[in-house]
Design an enzyme around this catalytic site. Structure first.
Site, PDB file in Angstrom:
ATOM      1  N   GLU A   1      36.500  48.691  43.344  1.00 30.91           N
ATOM      2  CA  GLU A   1      36.731  49.338  42.024  1.00 30.91           C
ATOM      3  C   GLU A   1      37.114  47.915  41.306  1.00 30.91           C
ATOM      4  O   GLU A   1      37.441  46.590  41.271  1.00 30.91           O
ATOM      5  CB  GLU A   1      38.473  49.903  41.877  1.00 30.91           C
ATOM      6  CG  GLU A   1      38.145  50.756  42.991  1.00 30.91           C
ATOM      7  CD  GLU A   1      37.536  52.017  42.307  1.00 30.91           C
ATOM      8  OE1 GLU A   1      37.417  51.756  40.804  1.00 30.91           O
ATOM      9  OE2 GLU A   1      37.421  53.348  42.768  1.00 30.91           O
TER      10      GLU A   1
ATOM     11  N   CYS B   1      42.146  46.795  34.416  1.00 33.05           N
ATOM     12  CA  CYS B   1      41.170  47.497  34.343  1.00 33.05           C
ATOM     13  C   CYS B   1      40.561  48.664  33.740  1.00 33.05           C
ATOM     14  O   CYS B   1      39.491  48.491  33.237  1.00 33.05           O
ATOM     15  CB  CYS B   1      40.785  47.556  36.246  1.00 33.05           C
ATOM     16  SG  CYS B   1      42.185  49.134  36.371  1.00 33.05           S
TER      17      CYS B   1
HETATM   18  P1  NAP Z   1      39.066  38.710  42.101  1.00 31.56           P
HETATM   19  O1  NAP Z   1      39.487  37.712  42.155  1.00 31.56           O
HETATM   20  O2  NAP Z   1      38.526  39.499  41.992  1.00 31.56           O
HETATM   21  O3  NAP Z   1      40.444  39.284  44.044  1.00 31.56           O
HETATM   22  C1  NAP Z   1      40.420  40.700  44.125  1.00 31.56           C
HETATM   23  C2  NAP Z   1      40.735  40.346  45.607  1.00 31.56           C
HETATM   24  O4  NAP Z   1      39.867  39.885  46.050  1.00 31.56           O
HETATM   25  C3  NAP Z   1      42.309  39.285  46.104  1.00 31.56           C
HETATM   26  O5  NAP Z   1      43.121  40.317  47.197  1.00 31.56           O
HETATM   27  C4  NAP Z   1      41.533  38.695  46.866  1.00 31.56           C
HETATM   28  O6  NAP Z   1      42.672  37.936  47.306  1.00 31.56           O
HETATM   29  C5  NAP Z   1      40.688  38.934  47.582  1.00 31.56           C
HETATM   30  N1  NAP Z   1      39.295  38.113  47.941  1.00 31.56           N
HETATM   31  C6  NAP Z   1      38.664  37.148  46.641  1.00 31.56           C
HETATM   32  N2  NAP Z   1      37.428  36.935  47.560  1.00 31.56           N
HETATM   33  C7  NAP Z   1      37.859  37.087  49.144  1.00 31.56           C
HETATM   34  C8  NAP Z   1      37.328  36.857  49.926  1.00 31.56           C
HETATM   35  N3  NAP Z   1      36.374  35.874  50.447  1.00 31.56           N
HETATM   36  N4  NAP Z   1      37.642  37.682  51.287  1.00 31.56           N
HETATM   37  C9  NAP Z   1      38.607  38.908  50.769  1.00 31.56           C
HETATM   38  N5  NAP Z   1      39.482  38.575  49.933  1.00 31.56           N
HETATM   39  C10 NAP Z   1      38.837  37.988  48.312  1.00 31.56           C
HETATM   40  O7  NAP Z   1      40.228  39.668  40.906  1.00 31.56           O
HETATM   41  P2  NAP Z   1      41.146  39.927  40.703  1.00 31.56           P
HETATM   42  O8  NAP Z   1      41.266  37.957  39.975  1.00 31.56           O
HETATM   43  O9  NAP Z   1      42.714  39.345  41.620  1.00 31.56           O
HETATM   44  O10 NAP Z   1      41.358  40.832  39.782  1.00 31.56           O
HETATM   45  C11 NAP Z   1      41.803  40.656  38.127  1.00 31.56           C
HETATM   46  C12 NAP Z   1      39.995  41.721  38.085  1.00 31.56           C
HETATM   47  O11 NAP Z   1      40.461  42.860  39.133  1.00 31.56           O
HETATM   48  C13 NAP Z   1      39.581  42.112  36.931  1.00 31.56           C
HETATM   49  O12 NAP Z   1      38.490  41.855  37.033  1.00 31.56           O
HETATM   50  C14 NAP Z   1      39.675  43.527  37.053  1.00 31.56           C
HETATM   51  O13 NAP Z   1      38.769  44.273  35.952  1.00 31.56           O
HETATM   52  C15 NAP Z   1      39.648  44.246  38.036  1.00 31.56           C
HETATM   53  N6  NAP Z   1      39.881  45.606  38.447  1.00 31.56           N
HETATM   54  C16 NAP Z   1      39.774  46.685  38.105  1.00 31.56           C
HETATM   55  C17 NAP Z   1      40.495  47.829  38.977  1.00 31.56           C
HETATM   56  C18 NAP Z   1      39.694  48.812  38.744  1.00 31.56           C
HETATM   57  O14 NAP Z   1      40.125  50.083  39.442  1.00 31.56           O
HETATM   58  N7  NAP Z   1      38.460  48.739  39.245  1.00 31.56           N
HETATM   59  C19 NAP Z   1      42.251  47.361  39.212  1.00 31.56           C
HETATM   60  C20 NAP Z   1      42.689  46.409  39.113  1.00 31.56           C
HETATM   61  C21 NAP Z   1      41.865  45.053  38.165  1.00 31.56           C
HETATM   62  P3  NAP Z   1      43.394  36.422  46.390  1.00 31.56           P
HETATM   63  O15 NAP Z   1      43.736  36.500  45.190  1.00 31.56           O
HETATM   64  O16 NAP Z   1      43.374  35.711  47.884  1.00 31.56           O
HETATM   65  O17 NAP Z   1      42.112  35.486  46.169  1.00 31.56           O
END
Ligand code: NAP
Length: 680
Positions: free
Chosen positions: A262, A301
């Protein structure tokens, strides 16, 4: 690392132990003032023993329970969380969220869990296999049948969540996972993991979960993904960039590990051509746009990023949205008067400004100056505050950035469209989104958009003067409806009632004789062995009735007088029952025939046991088919078989009976499923 009384060590919960942060821990700052408030992560976390703990303890313990047991557990867990939610609100202010944002996150998460629990009780069996679709007759004589069942995967579900909803983001995945019978390892985003950790502690302390059902990784996930196999699932929520990196893991690909994503999405809202200024739809549209831009400071999101309006209404929409935005009070989230809090971190603020600058290369900023805006009770230079920023893109056809740049904050762009085809073309330029809304009072507009655009969106939200009082909002994913979207949105799907549970289960086609299918599915399949009819099944309590118990009754001969009496008594004097010549002229009837409902009533008269007993009520009838006409002189018999049993509460449960009516030649004339509530 600075430490004071308010500083918190955020633990992981691994293989039954709380593990404190150590080498590799990450700092977490408050969104309000930038102060470091916590740290999380430990490079020494033993991810392999976590997986083993989930697979060897949690999975078997959960799989021993039925769907109903697990649904009851979820309900109890949700009610327990509800009692303790104040602690979660208190912590959540530091994420920048205001009280109404907490309601979306904390109460929304608890509500989602309750709905999933209720669907588990009502739509899934009190057994271990979920039946997917009807029985298929595969052999000519009914001795070889097939049906699909779903059983829980035997691995672990690894949930990687985004920062914006530390509670809802966890619970909306956890509820379907646990209902499926699969243990979860939750890895929240580091920025807000202190709220998730508190929520996990509440759930574990409740004692409601079997050992191994829930673990938590705060900080880095280490190399856990390298150790997953075909029975595990990764369910990721976050940015497209991270999703791409993680799903490309060669070991996940090699082992065909399920990976659901997602991710970010350029959700749009369209003002219908009919919704001109002055209509209720116009005002509704402005209200929805305003709410989506400012709730959770735009960090949703599903938030509206692109706003499509008829060319003639562009100025009016911009003026109306600006007017509302100008009244919003930005400030310390803990103040009751604050209507929009901060972004989650200074890093996030920087990212939003960078993305807004890209959008600004194609669009004019018509509201919101990030260098000059008022913040109530907080320091803008320290906290992650931003004003809502509205852009206007005059040339949306040639623009690129406005259609592919997600500024994950209070940022949206208005663009004009010439006609509905143009609006649809712009809508689909998002290349796949979680949700698109269309505010219109025209069924024609709605149908046109649905047919031309549904394939690009996980959800289409229509709202107008009729639905607006009850509508749940463009941005609200509901547990009953699917959440996810194609393409840019990640191609994943969550929620949607039982659909969301099935993501954690394997669907298997099973083929065999009726007895074999009955034994596996615990649903009687026609052709399977019939069991005793003594004592009469209606005289047996819910607990004493067995699948396959069968009663044969009849025959009863149908007379012309029966038909006449029934016709005049009910008023159903349809010609097929009353006029021999007219009936015979109908391709379905040889002449006058008995009413189908007369046959059902006679069937009940044949099989019912009249004395007060465990059968409390007849609650319905499913899948009724009249298969052959019954004429005066024909004699009907009935077979009543217990097909399935579903407990409803401590006092009674639903019994589903398979009923077949046959004529004197043994040919089926009617078939249906009768539902009764029987006392335990
Ligand atoms: P993100 O930076 O992509 O991180 C998402 C998750 O991935 C976090 O738990 C992050 O952990 C983890 N992660 C990052 N690198 C990783 C790796 N190498 N190995 C394992 N896990 C890893 O996203 P975010 O900044 O938290 O969230 C914002 C984004 O999420 C926005 O683009 C939004 O649109 C999207 N979003 C989508 C939905 C949906 O349902 N479609 C819902 C909510 C948000 P760390 O924080 O520890 O790096």
């Amino acid at each position: 690392m600075p430490k004071d009384a308010a500083f918190r060590d955020i633990h992981s919960f691994a293989a039954g132990q709380w593990v404190a942060p150590a080498a590799g821990a990450r700092r977490i700052a408050s969104a309000i003032d930038g102060e470091v408030i916590a740290c999380a992560g430990n490079d020494a976390l033993d991810v392999q023993s976590m997986l083993a703990y989930a697979r060897e303890r949690g999975g078997p313990a959960l799989r021993k329970l039925t769907f109903h047991d697990r649904a009851r557990m979820l309900k109890a867990l949700a009610l327990h969380l509800k009692e303790h939610r104040q602690a979660l609100y208190d912590l959540s202010f530091d994420t920048g969220a205001i009280q109404s944002d907490h309601l979306i996150d904390v109460d929304g998460g608890i509500g989602t869990m309750l709905v999933i629990a209720s669907k588990g009780r009502r739509e899934m069996p009190d057994g271990h296999a979920y039946l997917d679709g009807p029985v298929e007759q595969l052999g000519r004589h009914g001795h070889f049948m097939g049906r699909h069942i779903a059983t829980p995967l035997q691995g672990a579900a690894v949930h990687i969540n985004a920062f914006n909803f530390p509670v809802w983001g966890m619970l909306e995945k956890l509820a379907p996972t646990l209902l499926a019978g699969v243990p979860a390892i939750v890895k929240p985003a580091t920025a807000t993991c202190y709220v998730t950790e508190a929520c996990v502690r509440i759930m574990l302390d409740s004692g409601l979960l079997p050992e191994g059902a829930l673990q938590l990784v705060t900080g880095g996930l280490g190399d856990m993904l390298d150790h997953l196999d075909c029975q595990d699932v990764v369910s990721f929520t976050g940015s497209a960039e991270t999703a791409l990196k993680l799903r490309a893991n060669p070991l996940l690909l090699e082992r065909s590990t399920r990976f659901m994503a997602e991710q970010d999405s350029l959700n749009a809202s369209v003002l219908g051509p009919d919704a001109t200024p002055g209509t209720p739809e116009f005002d509704l549209f402005v209200k929805e746009v305003h709410r989506e831009m400012t709730a959770k400071a735009g960090q949703k999101c599903t938030a509206i990023r692109r706003i499509m309006v008829p060319q003639a209404s562009v100025d009016a929409v911009i003026a109306a949205v600006k007017e509302r935005l100008s009244k919003i009070q930005i400030g310390d989230p803990r103040r009751e008067t604050t209507q929009m809090g901060a972004l989650v971190s200074i890093g996030q603020k920087r990212d939003v400004l960078k993305k807004a600058a890209l959008i600004e290369t194609e669009a004019e900023r018509v509201f919101g100056d990030p260098d000059a805006f008022a913040v109530d009770g907080a320091d803008t230079t320290k906290g992650a505050f931003l004003p809502p920023m509205l852009f206007h893109c005059p040339e949306p056809d040639t623009a690129l950035r406005v259609h592919d740049t997600e500024a994950f904050g209070p940022v949206a762009t208005v663009m004009g469209y010439r006609d509905l085809d143009h609006a649809i073309a712009l809508l689909n330029r998002g290349q796949g989104s979680l949700v698109a809304s269309i505010i219109t009072n025209s069924g024609d507009v709605a149908r046109e958009v649905a047919m031309s655009s549904a394939a690009f969106h996980g959800r289409l939200y229509f709202n107008n003067r009729t639905s607006m009082k009850e509508a749940t909002g463009h941005g609200a994913p509901l547990p009953h409806m699917v959440h996810g979207g194609p393409g840019r949105a990640g191609g994943g799907e969550e929620l949607g009632g039982v659909r969301g549970v099935l993501h954690y289960m394997q669907r298997t086609a099973i083929q065999g004789s009726p007895d074999i299918l009955t034994a596996i599915s615990n649903h009687w399949v026609p052709g399977a062995q019939e069991k005793s009819d003594k004592p009469h099944p209606f005289a047996r309590s819910f607990a004493k009735i067995d699948i396959g118990d069968t009663l044969h009754a009849g025959p009863r001969t149908i007379t012309l007088e029966d038909i006449e009496t029934f016709a005049h008594f009910t008023g159903d004097t349809f010609y097929a029952h009353m006029d021999d010549k007219a009936a015979a002229a109908n391709p379905f009837f040889p002449g006058r025939v008995a009413h189908g409902y007369l046959l059902l009533s006679f069937a009940a008269g044949l099989f019912v046991q009249p004395d007060p007993g465990p059968v409390l009520a007849n609650t319905g009838l499913d899948n009724l088919r009249f298969m052959a006409p019954v004429q005066p002189g024909d004699a009907i018999s009935v077979r009543l078989t217990v097909k399935a049993k579903t407990p409803r509460n401590e006092e009674y449960g639903e019994v589903r009976w398979h009923v077949t009516l046959t004529n004197q030649e043994g040919a089926a004339v009617a078939e249906y499923e009768l539902l009764t509530m029987n006392a335990f």
